[in-house]
Design a protein around this motif. Structure first.
Motif, PDB file in Angstrom:
ATOM      1  N   ASP A 210       8.275   4.161  -0.851  1.00  0.00           N
ATOM      2  CA  ASP A 210       9.092   3.175  -0.140  1.00  0.00           C
ATOM      3  C   ASP A 210       8.825   1.767  -0.661  1.00  0.00           C
ATOM      4  OD1 ASP A 210      10.739   1.940   1.728  1.00  0.00           O
ATOM      5  OD2 ASP A 210       9.875   2.987   3.441  1.00  0.00           O
ATOM      6  N   ARG A 211       9.810   0.888  -0.524  1.00  0.00           N
ATOM      7  CA  ARG A 211       9.652  -0.520  -0.868  1.00  0.00           C
ATOM      8  C   ARG A 211       8.824  -1.254   0.162  1.00  0.00           C
ATOM      9  NH1 ARG A 211      14.037  -2.387   0.501  1.00  0.00           N
ATOM     10  NH2 ARG A 211      13.386  -4.526   0.126  1.00  0.00           N
ATOM     11  N   ARG A 212       8.827  -0.736   1.386  1.00  0.00           N
ATOM     12  CA  ARG A 212       8.133  -1.399   2.486  1.00  0.00           C
ATOM     13  C   ARG A 212       6.962  -0.526   2.947  1.00  0.00           C
ATOM     14  NH1 ARG A 212      11.239  -4.922   5.546  1.00  0.00           N
ATOM     15  NH2 ARG A 212      11.345  -3.801   7.516  1.00  0.00           N
ATOM     16  N   ILE A 213       5.796  -1.162   3.066  1.00  0.00           N
ATOM     17  CA  ILE A 213       4.558  -0.434   3.370  1.00  0.00           C
ATOM     18  C   ILE A 213       3.907  -1.085   4.583  1.00  0.00           C
ATOM     19  CG2 ILE A 213       2.349   0.393   2.415  1.00  0.00           C
ATOM     20  CD1 ILE A 213       4.844   1.025   0.641  1.00  0.00           C
ATOM     21  N   ILE A 214       3.263  -0.253   5.395  1.00  0.00           N
ATOM     22  CA  ILE A 214       2.531  -0.779   6.535  1.00  0.00           C
ATOM     23  C   ILE A 214       1.094  -0.261   6.475  1.00  0.00           C
ATOM     24  CG2 ILE A 214       3.295   1.057   8.104  1.00  0.00           C
ATOM     25  CD1 ILE A 214       3.722  -1.348  10.137  1.00  0.00           C
ATOM     26  N   VAL A 215       0.155  -1.133   6.819  1.00  0.00           N
ATOM     27  CA  VAL A 215      -1.248  -0.720   6.904  1.00  0.00           C
ATOM     28  C   VAL A 215      -1.712  -1.005   8.323  1.00  0.00           C
ATOM     29  CG1 VAL A 215      -3.553  -0.883   5.885  1.00  0.00           C
ATOM     30  CG2 VAL A 215      -1.552  -1.450   4.506  1.00  0.00           C
ATOM     31  N   GLU A 216      -2.301   0.003   8.961  1.00  0.00           N
ATOM     32  CA  GLU A 216      -2.731  -0.128  10.352  1.00  0.00           C
ATOM     33  C   GLU A 216      -4.236   0.076  10.483  1.00  0.00           C
ATOM     34  OE1 GLU A 216       1.250   2.241  11.987  1.00  0.00           O
ATOM     35  OE2 GLU A 216      -0.735   2.796  12.710  1.00  0.00           O
ATOM     36  N   ALA A 217      -4.824  -0.620  11.450  1.00  0.00           N
ATOM     37  CA  ALA A 217      -6.213  -0.333  11.800  1.00  0.00           C
ATOM     38  C   ALA A 217      -6.270   1.077  12.370  1.00  0.00           C
ATOM     39  CB  ALA A 217      -6.705  -1.344  12.834  1.00  0.00           C
ATOM     40  N   GLY A 218      -7.243   1.859  11.950  1.00  0.00           N
ATOM     41  CA  GLY A 218      -7.375   3.223  12.472  1.00  0.00           C
ATOM     42  C   GLY A 218      -7.997   3.208  13.863  1.00  0.00           C
TER      43      GLY A 218
END
Ligand code: ATP
Ligand code: MG
Ligand code: MG
Ligand code: MG
Length: 350
Positions: A210-218
């Motif tokens: 994907d062009r758009r990425i998300i990173v989340e705190a686990g």
């Protein structure tokens, strides 16, 4: 005369096989005693290459349960729809992921001016894109894990942007963190990173999807889900829980028999369940969903905190899937659920 239901399944996404299984269950429900007097099934199959297939072929796919090879070709082209498309009175799209759950198909069906089950263009698109979804949830005051958003261009840039991004993610979110392509489902492209090198690998992999990425705190939490049914006055089902033995609820755990267990109802305090139901309705409204949605949560038992993870506007719909099972436990049997969804589609067009 009977209402002709166009059951649209398969599609150009990693969740093609799941879609076939969902469609099998819905086709069976349409042939149940009460539904068979009201509805006539017109199955239409979208191959993995996007090519639409007529009811005879679609029926064969439903019977075999296997995707059709894109090589054997007596088919019409991508945008030449089989003639039976014109006979459909109401569509039941049951495609999961991109090109099915994300508003693209909903746009096409809207242009066709035929009612369809589920969310419209906006609800589908906002529900599918995890960045837009989280923005809508934030606006609605729904608690979520801390997160950061990135683009493929940032991740793949060969300048000094990337090392800085890595530092920023570590400082803002820490480890473990979850890297996700913004527009997917079934955990495809999602990875848990515990180190800098795992983070780099995960970002590179997610950027290929994907062009758009998300990173989340686990978070370390129990995973609970709630089903929503309705249009402007939707109802929330009882809450269910998923338990599994793997590191997280990844693709393999989701689709390998016996790896995950559904606990319905979830063994959680009643006030937590009530809070989850209320949050589910608020999430449904926040993205402008319609018809159906499954809302996924993290329940942090230690603190009693409930965080919203995501909404799925076309959730898995096999006989064993959480969505229909939650309604079954809430008093709506599978065939009745299919009937109600079709009636909700018609209601939206009045
Ligand atoms: P679905 O098949 O439900 O559409 P999806 O591909 O949209 O799934 P998510 O629900 O966002 O993906 O994440 C998949 C799984 O990864 C979760 O069910 C959970 O096990 C794990 N996970 C995701 N985000 C987090 C997080 N921030 N903290 C802990 N676990 C997480
Ligand atoms: Mg999802
Ligand atoms: Mg999904
Ligand atoms: Mg999920």
């Amino acid at each position: 005369s009977k209402l002709r239901v166009g059951l649209l399944f398969g599609g150009r996404s990693g969740e093609h096989e799941v879609s076939i299984n969902s469609a099998k269950a819905i086709a069976k429900a349409l042939s149940s005693e009460t539904n068979a007097t009201k509805y006539q099934l017109i199955p239409i199959y979208i191959r993995k290459d996007g090519c639409w297939q007529a009811p005879e072929i679609a029926q064969a796919v439903l019977e075999s349960g296997k995707p059709l090879s894109t090589e054997s070709d007596d088919s019409v082209g991508l945008w030449q729809f089989p003639p039976s498309v014109n006979e459909v009175d109401v569509w039941f799209p049951i495609l999961h992921g991109p090109n099915g759950e994300d508003g693209t198909l909903q746009g096409l069906l809207t242009l066709m001016q035929v009612p369809y089950v589920g969310s419209g263009v906006l609800g589908s698109a906002v529900g599918m894109d995890k960045i837009a979804m989280k923005t809508a949830f934030k606006q609605a005051g729904l608690p979520q894990v801390p997160y950061m958003t990135l683009t493929r261009a940032q991740i793949w840039s060969n300048s000094c942007v990337f090392p800085k991004l890595g530092d920023e993610i570590e400082q803002t979110l820490g480890y473990p963190c979850f890297v996700k392509p913004a527009n997917l489902g079934s955990s495809v492209g999602i990875a848990k990173a515990r180190t800098r090198s795992e983070l780099e690998t995960a970002l590179d992999a997610a950027a290929s999807y994907d062009r758009r990425i998300i990173v989340e705190a686990g978070v370390s939490a129990r995973e609970v889900e709630c089903a929503v049914l309705g249009n402007d006055n939707p109802k929330a089902s009882i809450v269910g829980e998923i338990t599994f033995n793997s590191d997280f609820y990844d693709y393999e755990t989701k689709y390998t028999d016996g790896r995950a267990q559904l606990l319905i109802p979830a063994p959680i305090p009643p006030q937590i369940a009530a809070q989850i139901q209320e949050m589910s309705l608020s999430a449904f409204a926040a993205v402008d969903a319609a018809g159906l949605a499954r809302v996924d949560f993290f329940y942090v038992e230690k603190t009693g905190e409930v965080l919203i993870n995501e909404i799925n506007t076309l959730p898995g719909f096999t006989a064993f899937s959480m969505y229909p099972q939650l309604w079954e436990a809430s008093g709506i049997q599978f065939p009745q659920l299919v009937d109600q969804l079709i009636q909700l589609a018609l209601e939206r067009c009045q």
